[in-house]
Design a protein around this motif. Structure first.
Motif, short mmCIF file in Angstrom:
data_model
loop_
_atom_site.label_atom_id
_atom_site.label_comp_id
_atom_site.label_asym_id
_atom_site.label_seq_id
_atom_site.Cartn_x
_atom_site.Cartn_y
_atom_site.Cartn_z
N GLY A 271 15.59 0.12 -6.33
CA GLY A 271 15.61 1.08 -7.42
C GLY A 271 15.22 2.50 -7.05
N CYS A 272 14.82 2.77 -5.79
CA CYS A 272 14.44 4.10 -5.36
C CYS A 272 15.57 5.10 -5.65
CB CYS A 272 14.11 4.09 -3.87
SG CYS A 272 14.00 5.70 -3.09
N ILE A 273 15.21 6.29 -6.15
CA ILE A 273 16.21 7.32 -6.46
C ILE A 273 16.08 8.52 -5.52
CG2 ILE A 273 16.47 6.63 -8.87
CD1 ILE A 273 14.60 8.97 -9.61
N GLN A 274 15.42 8.36 -4.41
CA GLN A 274 15.21 9.42 -3.42
C GLN A 274 14.52 10.62 -4.05
OE1 GLN A 274 18.08 10.05 0.04
NE2 GLN A 274 18.33 12.01 -0.97
N ALA A 275 13.49 10.35 -4.85
CA ALA A 275 12.71 11.44 -5.45
C ALA A 275 11.81 12.11 -4.42
CB ALA A 275 11.87 10.91 -6.61
N GLN A 276 11.55 11.44 -3.30
CA GLN A 276 10.74 11.96 -2.19
C GLN A 276 9.31 12.28 -2.64
OE1 GLN A 276 14.18 14.73 -0.95
NE2 GLN A 276 13.23 14.24 0.99
N GLY B 232 0.87 -1.18 0.00
CA GLY B 232 0.00 0.00 0.00
C GLY B 232 0.89 1.21 0.00
N ALA B 233 1.84 1.26 0.95
CA ALA B 233 2.89 2.26 0.88
C ALA B 233 3.83 1.91 -0.26
CB ALA B 233 3.64 2.33 2.20
N LEU B 234 4.19 0.63 -0.37
CA LEU B 234 5.01 0.14 -1.48
C LEU B 234 4.13 -0.57 -2.49
CD1 LEU B 234 8.15 -1.41 0.28
CD2 LEU B 234 7.73 0.96 -0.40
N SER B 235 4.60 -0.62 -3.71
CA SER B 235 3.88 -1.35 -4.75
C SER B 235 4.01 -2.84 -4.51
CB SER B 235 4.46 -1.00 -6.12
OG SER B 235 5.78 -1.49 -6.27
N GLN C 183 0.90 2.84 -6.19
CA GLN C 183 -0.08 1.82 -6.54
C GLN C 183 -0.52 1.97 -8.00
OE1 GLN C 183 -0.87 -0.81 -4.49
NE2 GLN C 183 0.82 0.14 -3.38
N ASP C 184 0.19 2.79 -8.75
CA ASP C 184 -0.06 2.96 -10.18
C ASP C 184 0.53 1.76 -10.91
OD1 ASP C 184 -0.08 3.59 -12.88
OD2 ASP C 184 0.50 5.68 -12.59
N PRO C 185 -0.29 0.88 -11.48
CA PRO C 185 0.25 -0.33 -12.11
C PRO C 185 1.22 -0.04 -13.25
CG PRO C 185 -2.08 -0.05 -12.64
CD PRO C 185 -1.76 0.95 -11.59
N ARG C 186 1.00 1.06 -13.96
CA ARG C 186 1.90 1.40 -15.07
C ARG C 186 3.30 1.72 -14.55
NH1 ARG C 186 3.71 5.95 -17.32
NH2 ARG C 186 2.44 7.23 -15.91
N ARG C 187 3.36 2.43 -13.44
CA ARG C 187 4.67 2.75 -12.85
C ARG C 187 5.28 1.53 -12.16
NH1 ARG C 187 5.59 8.37 -12.26
NH2 ARG C 187 3.82 9.64 -12.96
N ALA C 188 4.44 0.76 -11.45
CA ALA C 188 4.94 -0.38 -10.68
C ALA C 188 5.53 -1.47 -11.57
CB ALA C 188 3.83 -0.96 -9.82
N ARG C 189 5.07 -1.56 -12.81
CA ARG C 189 5.58 -2.61 -13.71
C ARG C 189 7.06 -2.43 -14.01
NH1 ARG C 189 6.02 -1.17 -19.10
NH2 ARG C 189 5.76 -3.34 -19.75
N THR D 48 2.75 10.68 -3.07
CA THR D 48 1.98 11.28 -4.17
C THR D 48 1.45 10.26 -5.17
OG1 THR D 48 3.93 11.58 -5.59
CG2 THR D 48 3.46 13.33 -3.98
N ASN D 49 1.86 9.00 -5.00
CA ASN D 49 1.49 7.93 -5.94
C ASN D 49 2.13 8.13 -7.31
OD1 ASN D 49 0.12 5.42 -5.96
ND2 ASN D 49 -1.48 6.25 -7.27
N THR D 50 3.17 8.96 -7.40
CA THR D 50 3.84 9.21 -8.67
C THR D 50 5.32 8.84 -8.60
OG1 THR D 50 4.29 11.52 -8.08
CG2 THR D 50 2.24 11.06 -9.28
N CYS D 51 5.66 7.85 -7.80
CA CYS D 51 7.05 7.40 -7.70
C CYS D 51 7.59 7.11 -9.10
CB CYS D 51 7.14 6.14 -6.84
SG CYS D 51 8.78 5.37 -6.83
N PRO D 52 8.67 7.76 -9.52
CA PRO D 52 9.13 7.62 -10.90
C PRO D 52 9.70 6.25 -11.24
CG PRO D 52 10.66 8.96 -9.63
CD PRO D 52 9.47 8.75 -8.76
N VAL D 53 10.03 5.44 -10.22
CA VAL D 53 10.62 4.13 -10.50
C VAL D 53 9.70 2.98 -10.08
CG1 VAL D 53 13.00 4.92 -10.44
CG2 VAL D 53 11.90 4.23 -8.32
N GLY D 54 8.50 3.28 -9.62
CA GLY D 54 7.52 2.24 -9.33
C GLY D 54 7.65 1.55 -8.00
N VAL D 55 8.46 2.10 -7.08
CA VAL D 55 8.66 1.44 -5.78
C VAL D 55 7.56 1.80 -4.80
CG1 VAL D 55 10.20 1.25 -3.78
CG2 VAL D 55 11.16 1.29 -6.10
N ALA D 56 7.25 3.09 -4.68
CA ALA D 56 6.26 3.55 -3.69
C ALA D 56 5.05 4.12 -4.41
CB ALA D 56 6.89 4.59 -2.77
#
Length: 529
Positions: free
Chosen positions: A416-421, A165-168, A435-441, A425-433
């Protein structure tokens, strides 16, 4: 004013083009389209009432917002030095990435850190360091007190509490796969025991928070029967009651209805599409004695598996009240996890992140000394979490009184987290944090799982090597006299000198002056005075 001059300027540009006889050309039409769009934007900016900058600086004001949006990236990649980024500097992040990828992470040409700066810490190596024999398995810590019938041998570094939930889902799967392959523990976080945590059969620490997710009744109370069934699963090696966490101690949490998907709802035992609330405090206890008794009940329901609690330290008197309850009832937890106020992965208001909760160093030493002072330290193991990322972090915390360590953000970086912080926001650029399936893939479970394993293995190996360099045969020989801190530009002191360290049973016999008032005020039947 110059800012408003853009309106007639754009109109004049179009008139000049017509006057020059260019109105029939394709270039003119292109210029006209651009000028018309800019003119429309300028009119909108001048007439809107939300942004003062745009009213005074139409069109050009948008440049300010664009630059502001990429400020963190500019700061991280082009401005900050290798050693002064926050929360984790470039050197630390690079070390994590290289170890996760299996790259040798040595550096050349000496340290970039100011070794004469106040606050600089270093370890004292031995003139007769020990050698680490090739193939020697890393040390482990036996967790299980006198009432535990299924003790567990914990690694020196493990995955700290992070919920699905916090993580994908893919990030949780990757961590679980890495933990299973590397033989270290994976804390589920308070979001429930999910299929993502069970997929690869890693050793799990099942965390139960104030929402009792995964073991709750319909009205949000603790469900003992459901807890017993899930705690019996072979992958669940320990159970942990979360009292507070470093990111937002004393504050509950809210998962907005839009984020409560059917999958998350099943894991947490809550309705889908309905806002999910974690209250600030627990229903199952209101006094130190009730807390201790509930820990015993959890251990019984879990079939004798190690049971403990996690907290970010608040008033010392409250911890001592819990210790008095342990003595009064003859019940001890098998472990206590101390979370530092400098944590962590949970998003929180700025005031909580910056100003609430005891930092890990003081929190750890307080818990260690309290348990020593009441004569219970040999029954209770202490784990710690809070910016654990390198081998030296492990060694320092062991020297300060811990038995093992947990890492959250470092494990995210290994995935893979890049510390985008942008975790909240549900917009983690690398799909780690997210729930957006497109990003999480983007998180490849097999590849990232191997990275988690390699990172943990390399970091523990470095810690073991450092312990040997200090002349110690194992972590149990570390002590605070080995860790030095510069307190002025001309003076350094060891942690043994800087802080008061209690003797076994000292609080029961003759409490030192600094502890006496808190010990006298501690009451097993109330937290508040």
């Amino acid at each position: 004013m110059f800012s408003f001059g853009i309106l007639p300027a754009l109109a004049g540009l179009m008139a000049a083009a017509i006057a020059a006889g260019l109105w029939w050309s394709a270039a003119w039409w292109g210029a006209a389209a651009v000028s018309g769009a800019l003119l429309a934007l300028a009119v909108h900016d001048v007439t809107q009432r939300r942004h003062a900058i745009l009213r005074n600086y139409p069109v050009f004001g948008h440049l300010r917002f664009m630059l502001e949006s990429i400020r963190p990236e500019i700061q991280q990649y082009f401005i900050e030095r290798n050693y002064d980024g926050r929360p984790f500097d470039r050197d630390i992040r690079t070390s994590i990435y290289e170890r996760a990828k299996g790259i040798h992470s040595d550096q050349a040409f000496g340290t970039e850190r100011d070794v004469n700066a106040v606050g600089y810490e270093y370890l004292l190596h031995s003139t007769v360091p020990l050698a680490v024999a090739p193939g020697t398995p890393p040390p482990r810590v036996r967790i299980g007190g006198p009432d535990c019938t299924q003790p567990y041998d914990m690694a020196l570094l493990n995955i700290s509490a992070m919920s699905f939930g916090a993580l994908s889902g893919n990030a949780v799967l990757a961590m679980n796969r890495g933990a299973a392959a590397g033989g270290f523990a994976h804390d589920t976080g308070e979001g429930g025991l999910t299929e993502h945590h069970l997929r690869y059969h890693a050793d799990l620490v099942w965390e139960i928070g104030s929402g009792y997710f995964g073991a709750r009744t319909a009205d949000g109370d603790f469900d003992p029967a459901l807890f017993k069934d899930k705690a019996a699963l072979p992958s669940v090696r320990m159970v942990e009651l979360k009292l507070s966490q470093g990111a937002k101690p004393g504050l509950g949490g809210i998962l907005p209805a839009a984020k409560v998907s059917a999958e998350i709802a099943r894991a947490r035992g809550v309705p889908a599409g309905v806002t999910c609330v974690s209250p600030p405090g627990h229903r199952v206890f209101s006094t130190p004695r009730e807390l201790v008794l509930f820990i015993a009940r959890m251990r019984e329901l879990a079939g004798g598996k190690p049971t403990g609690f996690k907290l970010c330290m608040g008033p010392r008197r409250e911890l001592l009240a819990i210790c008095r309850a342990m003595l009064a009832e003859g019940i001890t937890p098998d472990f206590v996890v101390v979370d530092g106020g400098e944590g962590g992965t949970g998003a929180a208001p700025l005031e909580y992140e910056d100003h609430v909760g005891t930092p890990l160093t003081e929190g750890l030493m307080t818990v260690h000394n309290a348990l020593v002072g009441v004569g219970l330290r040999d029954q209770v193991r202490i784990g710690v979490s809070g910016k654990i990322a390198t081998g030296v972090d492990i060694v320092k915390r062991l020297a300060q009184g811990a038995d093992y360590t947990n890492a959250a953000r470092a494990m995210m970086m290994a995935v893979g987290c890049i510390q985008a912080q942008r975790c909240h926001t549900n917009t983690c650029p690398v799909g780690v944090a997210t729930q957006d399936p497109r990003r999480a893939r983007a998180v490849d479970v097999a590849d990232k799982g191997e990275r988690v394993r390699r990172y943990q293995q390399a970091t523990v190996a470095q810690a073991v090597q450092m312990i040997a360099s200090l002349g110690c045969a194992g972590p149990e020989q570390l002590h605070p006299g080995m860790l030095m801190r510069r307190v002025t530009h001309t003076d350094t002191r060891s942690y043994a000198e800087l802080y008061e360290w209690l003797e076994p049973g000292e609080l029961l016999a003759e409490p030192p002056a600094d502890w006496a008032a808190d010990w006298a005020a501690a009451d097993p039947d109330r937290f508040r005075p």
